[in-house]
Motif scaffolding. Structure first.
Motif, PDB file in Angstrom:
ATOM      1  N   LYS A   1      16.829 -44.396  -7.454  1.00 18.85           N
ATOM      2  CA  LYS A   1      17.113 -42.837  -7.218  1.00 18.85           C
ATOM      3  C   LYS A   1      16.851 -42.315  -8.313  1.00 18.85           C
ATOM      4  O   LYS A   1      17.809 -41.967  -9.036  1.00 18.85           O
TER       5      LYS A   1
ATOM      6  N   ASN B   1      16.042 -39.406  -8.814  1.00 19.68           N
ATOM      7  CA  ASN B   1      16.410 -38.018  -8.940  1.00 19.68           C
ATOM      8  C   ASN B   1      17.791 -37.881  -9.108  1.00 19.68           C
ATOM      9  O   ASN B   1      18.708 -36.957  -9.408  1.00 19.68           O
TER      10      ASN B   1
ATOM     11  N   GLU C   1      17.082 -32.867  -4.288  1.00 19.49           N
ATOM     12  CA  GLU C   1      15.989 -33.829  -3.916  1.00 19.49           C
ATOM     13  C   GLU C   1      14.797 -33.738  -4.858  1.00 19.49           C
ATOM     14  O   GLU C   1      14.271 -34.647  -5.186  1.00 19.49           O
TER      15      GLU C   1
ATOM     16  N   SER D   1      12.884 -37.178  -5.356  1.00 15.49           N
ATOM     17  CA  SER D   1      13.022 -38.302  -4.269  1.00 15.49           C
ATOM     18  C   SER D   1      12.059 -38.710  -3.393  1.00 15.49           C
ATOM     19  O   SER D   1      11.266 -37.478  -3.082  1.00 15.49           O
TER      20      SER D   1
END
Length: 127
Positions: free
Chosen positions: A10, A12, A52, A117
């Motif tokens: 992940k 972000n 995101e 993302s």
């Protein structure tokens, strides 16, 4: 899973600091609700939310439920630079249980596309 492995999955995901004075289930609820609130804030020029996009660098929840957020913009000259922190503050302030929100703008490190993302990459067709 190590923190660096999580960050790779992940890119972000912001650093989430939470106090030890709140019960773990309350920290989890606040964290989930704060992330949901952050996902309601969009840059008007980009069809993806700021979470995101990887614009949120750090969220810290203190014992007294004050929330400090470090964020950035896609570029320092972003036309909404003066307004975006207020949008973030308003969104997170609406989360039940949050006492006060402080939004700090930073450009260190500078934002780059690697922080987005997969959801943001799909929305922006950036593969």
């Amino acid at each position: 899973m190590s923190e660096s492995a999580t960050e790779e999955l992940k890119p972000n995901a912001p650093s989430m600091g939470a106090s030890s004075g709140l019960p773990p289930e309350e920290i989890d609820r606040l964290t989930d609700d704060i992330v949901a609130a952050l996902k309601t804030v969009y840059d008007p020029e980009i069809p993806a939310d700021i979470y995101e996009l990887g614009l949120i660098y750090r969220v810290d929840i203190a014992d007294d439920r004050q929330v400090a957020i470090d964020m950035t913009l896609t570029a320092p000259g972003c036309p909404v630079a003066g307004e975006m922190p207020g949008w973030v503050e308003n969104a997170v302030s609406a989360v039940p249980g949050v006492a006060l929100v402080t939004v700090n703008m930073t450009f260190d490190p500078p934002w780059d596309q690697s922080r987005m993302s997969d959801e943001a990459r799909v929305a922006l067709d950036m593969w």
